[in-house]
Design an enzyme around this catalytic site. Structure first.
Site, short mmCIF file in Angstrom:
data_model
loop_
_atom_site.label_atom_id
_atom_site.label_comp_id
_atom_site.label_asym_id
_atom_site.label_seq_id
_atom_site.Cartn_x
_atom_site.Cartn_y
_atom_site.Cartn_z
N SER A 1 0.82 -1.21 0.00
CA SER A 1 0.00 0.00 0.00
C SER A 1 0.85 1.26 0.00
O SER A 1 0.33 2.35 -0.21
CB SER A 1 -0.87 0.04 1.26
OG SER A 1 -1.69 -1.07 1.34
N HIS B 1 -0.99 -2.30 -7.09
CA HIS B 1 -1.76 -2.02 -5.88
C HIS B 1 -3.24 -2.17 -6.15
O HIS B 1 -3.90 -1.27 -6.68
CB HIS B 1 -1.41 -0.60 -5.39
CG HIS B 1 -2.06 -0.22 -4.11
ND1 HIS B 1 -2.41 1.08 -3.80
CD2 HIS B 1 -2.46 -0.96 -3.06
CE1 HIS B 1 -2.98 1.10 -2.61
NE2 HIS B 1 -3.02 -0.11 -2.14
N GLU C 1 -3.63 0.48 -9.01
CA GLU C 1 -2.64 1.55 -9.13
C GLU C 1 -1.31 0.86 -9.47
O GLU C 1 -0.89 -0.04 -8.75
CB GLU C 1 -2.58 2.22 -7.74
CG GLU C 1 -1.98 3.57 -7.68
CD GLU C 1 -2.07 4.15 -6.24
OE1 GLU C 1 -2.15 3.40 -5.25
OE2 GLU C 1 -2.01 5.38 -6.13
N ASN D 1 -3.10 6.14 -1.08
CA ASN D 1 -2.94 6.24 0.38
C ASN D 1 -2.27 7.53 0.83
O ASN D 1 -2.35 7.89 2.00
CB ASN D 1 -2.20 5.02 0.90
CG ASN D 1 -3.16 3.84 0.95
OD1 ASN D 1 -4.27 3.95 1.45
ND2 ASN D 1 -2.74 2.71 0.39
P1 NAD Z 1 -3.92 -9.53 5.95
O1 NAD Z 1 -3.44 -9.33 7.33
O2 NAD Z 1 -5.35 -9.86 5.70
O3 NAD Z 1 -3.08 -10.73 5.25
C1 NAD Z 1 -1.68 -10.81 5.27
C2 NAD Z 1 -1.31 -12.25 4.97
O4 NAD Z 1 0.12 -12.33 4.80
C3 NAD Z 1 -1.68 -13.21 6.13
O5 NAD Z 1 -2.42 -14.31 5.61
C4 NAD Z 1 -0.32 -13.66 6.63
O6 NAD Z 1 -0.32 -14.99 7.14
C5 NAD Z 1 0.51 -13.54 5.36
N1 NAD Z 1 1.95 -13.54 5.59
C6 NAD Z 1 2.64 -12.98 6.62
N2 NAD Z 1 3.95 -13.26 6.48
C7 NAD Z 1 4.08 -13.99 5.35
C8 NAD Z 1 5.19 -14.58 4.68
N3 NAD Z 1 6.42 -14.46 5.14
N4 NAD Z 1 4.97 -15.27 3.54
C9 NAD Z 1 3.70 -15.41 3.05
N5 NAD Z 1 2.62 -14.87 3.64
C10 NAD Z 1 2.81 -14.18 4.77
O7 NAD Z 1 -3.47 -8.25 5.14
P2 NAD Z 1 -4.08 -7.67 3.76
O8 NAD Z 1 -5.09 -6.65 4.10
O9 NAD Z 1 -4.41 -8.80 2.86
O10 NAD Z 1 -2.81 -6.86 3.22
C11 NAD Z 1 -1.80 -7.52 2.47
C12 NAD Z 1 -1.03 -6.50 1.67
O11 NAD Z 1 -1.93 -5.82 0.80
C13 NAD Z 1 -0.33 -5.42 2.51
O12 NAD Z 1 0.88 -5.06 1.88
C14 NAD Z 1 -1.33 -4.29 2.46
O13 NAD Z 1 -0.73 -3.04 2.68
C15 NAD Z 1 -1.83 -4.42 1.03
N6 NAD Z 1 -3.13 -3.81 0.76
C16 NAD Z 1 -4.12 -3.87 1.71
C17 NAD Z 1 -5.35 -3.28 1.45
C18 NAD Z 1 -6.46 -3.35 2.46
O14 NAD Z 1 -7.44 -2.60 2.34
N7 NAD Z 1 -6.39 -4.21 3.46
C19 NAD Z 1 -5.57 -2.63 0.22
C20 NAD Z 1 -4.55 -2.62 -0.73
C21 NAD Z 1 -3.32 -3.19 -0.43
#
Ligand code: NAD
Length: 284
Positions: free
Chosen positions: A120, A141, A153, A191
């Site tokens: 993000s 993104h 993005e 963001n």
């Molecule tokens: P989340 O907490 O739902 O999921 C994260 C996942 O990553 C978990 O399942 C965790 O077990 C896994 N993980 C942790 N360490 C790991 C590793 N070493 N290898 C493989 N998997 C691993 O988080 P999310 O909301 O899905 O966010 C994930 C990414 O997407 C982040 O970078 C976040 O910034 C980005 N993102 C989030 C959003 C949102 O609205 N939540 C929007 C756009 C982008």
């Protein structure tokens, strides 16, 4: 881009599951990896429930939904990405963790394959430098929830090649998305603008300017947003919001980006929002 057959996704959380779903719906074989069986099972459940909603709305038949799920492989073995033709990383928003994942992926994934991060906010140029393929590295993104939100993005790192950019944009379009391009600057476009608003909503809550409900209703009805900033923060994940504010603060260096202490405290308490059952609001 007919050569892309297998899309790899690292991280089976809310974003990884969504990316896997839209890729499988677009006909790609998908390999999803995570650190343990529990997040993989949760990710699979997210996809099954997401598809069930489409079946209920008669946008998919049950047989089509079953085919989509069957196209997705879930495994704890990062090595499974040796067969992936494009890999999107969607693990926790932490630069050290992502850097380690990319260094490992770089050894497993074929050298010509593009590595994309769904970060993000974190510098694509710095993440690219953890690999030996900075020209084949890019930010992709997606927005949450991925199956619903139209935007991707795209962020070019300093060394991202034109070919990598073109392939990524074409893939995003094949997943049914509209793309915008952002410079590799903290928080990118989405963001950089959204997160300070959410952070300010936490300050308003901390200072007692209004209740959470009043803050959200004011912004929802008063500025015509589909959900208020505090509800949106819960939906995104308060841990993710805090991580993004820290990236903005560290990367831009202006004190106006300091994370609200209340946001920090909620994350310290494990109140990470909807995904953990409690954030600003309590979820059943
Ligand atoms: P989340 O907490 O739902 O999921 C994260 C996942 O990553 C978990 O399942 C965790 O077990 C896994 N993980 C942790 N360490 C790991 C590793 N070493 N290898 C493989 N998997 C691993 O988080 P999310 O909301 O899905 O966010 C994930 C990414 O997407 C982040 O970078 C976040 O910034 C980005 N993102 C989030 C959003 C949102 O609205 N939540 C929007 C756009 C982008």
């Amino acid at each position: 881009m007919s050569e892309l057959k297998v899309v790899g996704v690292v991280g089976a959380g809310q974003m990884g599951a969504g990316i896997a779903q839209v890729a499988a719906q677009a006909g790609y074989a998908v390999v999803v990896t995570d650190v343990a069986e529990a997040p993989l099972a949760k990710g699979k459940q997210t996809i099954v429930l997401g598809l069930a909603r489409l079946v209920k709305k008669e946008l998919l038949t049950q047989a089509q939904a079953d085919d989509v799920v069957a196209r997705v492989t879930f495994t704890t073995e990062l090595k499974a990405h040796e067969g992936s033709d494009f890999v999107v990383e969607a693990a926790t928003e932490n630069e050290g963790l992502k850097g380690k994942i990319f260094a490992d992926l770089d050894r497993v994934v074929r050298p010509e394959v593009i590595l994309a991060s769904n970060t993000s906010s974190i510098s694509i140029t710095r993440l690219a430098s953890t690999t030996k393929r900075p020209t084949s590295f890019i930010g992709m993104h997606f927005m949450n929830p991925v199956p619903v939100m139209k935007l991707v993005e795209i962020i070019r790192g300093l060394q991202t090649s034109d070919g990598t950019f073109a392939t990524t944009r074409t893939l995003a379009e094949r997943l049914g998305k509209t793309t915008t391009t952002s410079k590799d600057h903290p928080g990118f476009i989405a963001n950089r603008i959204l997160m300070p608003m959410i952070n300010e909503a936490f300050y308003a809550l901390l200072e007692g300017v209004g209740t959470a409900e009043d803050i959200d209703t004011t912004m929802k009805l008063g500025t015509n947003q589909p959900m208020g900033p505090l509800a949106l923060a819960d939906f995104i994940g308060l841990d993710t919001c805090l991580a993004i504010m820290n990236v903005l603060h560290d990367g831009i260096g202006d004190s106006k980006y300091r994370a609200c202490p209340l946001l920090r405290q909620y994350v310290d308490a494990g109140w990470c929002g909807k995904k953990s059952g409690r954030g600003v609001y309590v979820y059943a």
